[in-house]
Design a protein around this motif. Sequence first.
Motif, mmCIF file in Angstrom:
data_model
loop_
_atom_site.group_PDB
_atom_site.id
_atom_site.type_symbol
_atom_site.label_atom_id
_atom_site.label_comp_id
_atom_site.label_asym_id
_atom_site.label_seq_id
_atom_site.Cartn_x
_atom_site.Cartn_y
_atom_site.Cartn_z
ATOM 1 N N LYS A 53 55.763 -110.304 -64.602
ATOM 2 C CA LYS A 53 54.615 -110.462 -64.441
ATOM 3 C C LYS A 53 53.392 -109.227 -64.015
ATOM 4 C CE LYS A 53 52.182 -112.745 -61.332
ATOM 5 N NZ LYS A 53 51.289 -114.016 -60.443
ATOM 6 N N GLU A 54 53.975 -108.977 -63.421
ATOM 7 C CA GLU A 54 53.113 -107.569 -62.976
ATOM 8 C C GLU A 54 52.926 -105.839 -63.887
ATOM 9 O OE1 GLU A 54 55.462 -108.981 -60.871
ATOM 10 O OE2 GLU A 54 53.684 -109.526 -59.377
ATOM 11 N N ASP A 55 54.276 -106.023 -64.984
ATOM 12 C CA ASP A 55 54.406 -105.107 -65.870
ATOM 13 C C ASP A 55 53.401 -105.427 -67.026
ATOM 14 O OD1 ASP A 55 56.118 -104.268 -64.673
ATOM 15 O OD2 ASP A 55 57.647 -104.916 -65.203
ATOM 16 N N ILE A 56 52.624 -106.453 -67.703
ATOM 17 C CA ILE A 56 51.976 -106.315 -68.295
ATOM 18 C C ILE A 56 50.920 -106.130 -68.064
ATOM 19 C CG2 ILE A 56 50.211 -108.674 -68.628
ATOM 20 C CD1 ILE A 56 52.423 -110.874 -68.385
ATOM 21 N N LEU A 57 50.744 -105.818 -66.672
ATOM 22 C CA LEU A 57 49.426 -104.740 -66.569
ATOM 23 C C LEU A 57 49.814 -103.541 -67.294
ATOM 24 C CD1 LEU A 57 48.123 -106.080 -63.570
ATOM 25 C CD2 LEU A 57 46.991 -106.834 -65.352
ATOM 26 N N LEU A 58 51.017 -102.825 -67.165
ATOM 27 C CA LEU A 58 50.865 -101.684 -68.269
ATOM 28 C C LEU A 58 50.907 -101.323 -68.889
ATOM 29 C CD1 LEU A 58 54.171 -100.660 -65.378
ATOM 30 C CD2 LEU A 58 51.751 -100.036 -65.487
ATOM 31 N N LEU A 108 41.703 -102.321 -62.581
ATOM 32 C CA LEU A 108 41.392 -103.503 -61.832
ATOM 33 C C LEU A 108 41.951 -103.845 -60.478
ATOM 34 C CD1 LEU A 108 37.727 -105.537 -61.349
ATOM 35 C CD2 LEU A 108 39.045 -102.583 -59.979
ATOM 36 N N GLU A 109 43.789 -104.415 -61.543
ATOM 37 C CA GLU A 109 44.358 -105.068 -60.886
ATOM 38 C C GLU A 109 45.317 -103.417 -60.970
ATOM 39 O OE1 GLU A 109 45.925 -107.268 -59.322
ATOM 40 O OE2 GLU A 109 43.460 -108.916 -59.938
ATOM 41 N N ILE A 110 45.343 -102.668 -61.299
ATOM 42 C CA ILE A 110 46.527 -101.107 -61.419
ATOM 43 C C ILE A 110 46.118 -100.724 -60.023
ATOM 44 C CG2 ILE A 110 47.315 -99.219 -62.423
ATOM 45 C CD1 ILE A 110 46.982 -101.267 -65.658
ATOM 46 N N ILE A 111 44.664 -100.418 -60.063
ATOM 47 C CA ILE A 111 44.362 -99.569 -58.855
ATOM 48 C C ILE A 111 44.149 -100.680 -57.532
ATOM 49 C CG2 ILE A 111 42.248 -99.551 -57.632
ATOM 50 C CD1 ILE A 111 41.093 -99.769 -61.213
ATOM 51 N N LYS A 112 44.309 -101.632 -57.626
ATOM 52 C CA LYS A 112 45.302 -102.608 -55.955
ATOM 53 C C LYS A 112 46.784 -102.099 -55.906
ATOM 54 C CE LYS A 112 43.594 -106.479 -56.593
ATOM 55 N NZ LYS A 112 43.021 -108.046 -56.890
ATOM 56 N N SER A 113 47.328 -102.021 -57.116
ATOM 57 C CA SER A 113 48.700 -102.266 -56.639
ATOM 58 C C SER A 113 49.376 -100.455 -56.728
ATOM 59 C CB SER A 113 49.472 -102.803 -57.864
ATOM 60 O OG SER A 113 50.914 -102.846 -57.905
ATOM 61 N N SER A 115 51.958 -99.699 -56.698
ATOM 62 C CA SER A 115 53.633 -100.131 -57.358
ATOM 63 C C SER A 115 53.250 -99.342 -58.781
ATOM 64 C CB SER A 115 54.769 -100.690 -57.061
ATOM 65 O OG SER A 115 55.611 -100.881 -57.938
ATOM 66 N N LEU A 116 51.949 -99.855 -59.300
ATOM 67 C CA LEU A 116 51.793 -100.003 -60.670
ATOM 68 C C LEU A 116 51.220 -99.607 -61.568
ATOM 69 C CD1 LEU A 116 50.337 -104.313 -61.425
ATOM 70 C CD2 LEU A 116 52.502 -103.290 -62.477
ATOM 71 N N GLY A 118 51.512 -95.954 -59.552
ATOM 72 C CA GLY A 118 52.421 -95.235 -60.151
ATOM 73 C C GLY A 118 52.780 -95.421 -61.510
ATOM 74 N N LYS A 119 53.372 -96.167 -62.091
ATOM 75 C CA LYS A 119 54.175 -96.420 -63.235
ATOM 76 C C LYS A 119 53.047 -96.352 -64.173
ATOM 77 C CE LYS A 119 57.468 -99.554 -61.286
ATOM 78 N NZ LYS A 119 57.628 -101.973 -61.655
ATOM 79 N N GLU A 120 51.852 -96.227 -64.268
ATOM 80 C CA GLU A 120 50.495 -95.891 -64.829
ATOM 81 C C GLU A 120 50.831 -94.511 -64.975
ATOM 82 O OE1 GLU A 120 48.276 -97.134 -67.745
ATOM 83 O OE2 GLU A 120 49.919 -98.283 -66.768
ATOM 84 N N SER A 121 51.439 -93.853 -64.194
ATOM 85 C CA SER A 121 50.861 -91.961 -64.014
ATOM 86 C C SER A 121 52.407 -91.785 -65.033
ATOM 87 C CB SER A 121 51.194 -91.690 -62.549
ATOM 88 O OG SER A 121 52.810 -91.957 -62.463
ATOM 89 N N LYS A 122 52.883 -92.230 -65.343
ATOM 90 C CA LYS A 122 53.557 -91.763 -67.017
ATOM 91 C C LYS A 122 52.988 -92.386 -67.970
ATOM 92 C CE LYS A 122 58.142 -93.257 -65.193
ATOM 93 N NZ LYS A 122 58.859 -94.718 -65.227
#
Length: 196
Positions: A53-58, A108-113, A115-116, A118-122
Amino acid sequence: MLRESRKKELKKQIFLQALQLFHEKGFEQVTVQEITTKCGIGKGTFFNYFAKKEDILLYLGESQIDLLQHSIEKHQNIDPPKEQIRRVMDDLLLHFSAHSELMKLATLEIIKSASLAGKESKSVQKLHIQLASMIDRAKQNNKLHSRWETEVIATTIVGVYFHTILSWTLMEVQYTTISESFRKQFDVVWEGIDRN
């Protein structure tokens, strides 16, 4: 090609439908089952597109990078470099604002996580690389004369871009469009970039 286009469209629809559920119920309260039901797909199909589910945000960053490449090609003959970069960034921001409330939620959800984030940094790194390439070309073609190194310029523009998104996400009242807000800040920064 058509099959690939359909896959991209389905992934986008899963993303938007999931964000709508997150908006209505809160990210933590939504299950994969609810997302698949809303989308009219099976769990197997869901997991073909998103590992969890979390990967949806990426997908927000992924879709911006897909659009970035298309936008660079579309505006490759625009002169001067400031206008070319502004148009490319404007395309990204228009995409972001097309579903502004949902995109704000994803941000906002990415900022809160951690892990996310870090993945978004790509995706952020890919944006930086593409901008640096545009700046290098402009310098090589003698269309940009700057005392600043390419990396510094690219980092600064990326910073303005994300500052604009974060400000837009966190502020309750908006007095301008997100693109207009970026343009004003970009104009100020560009004055310091395009100087000998």
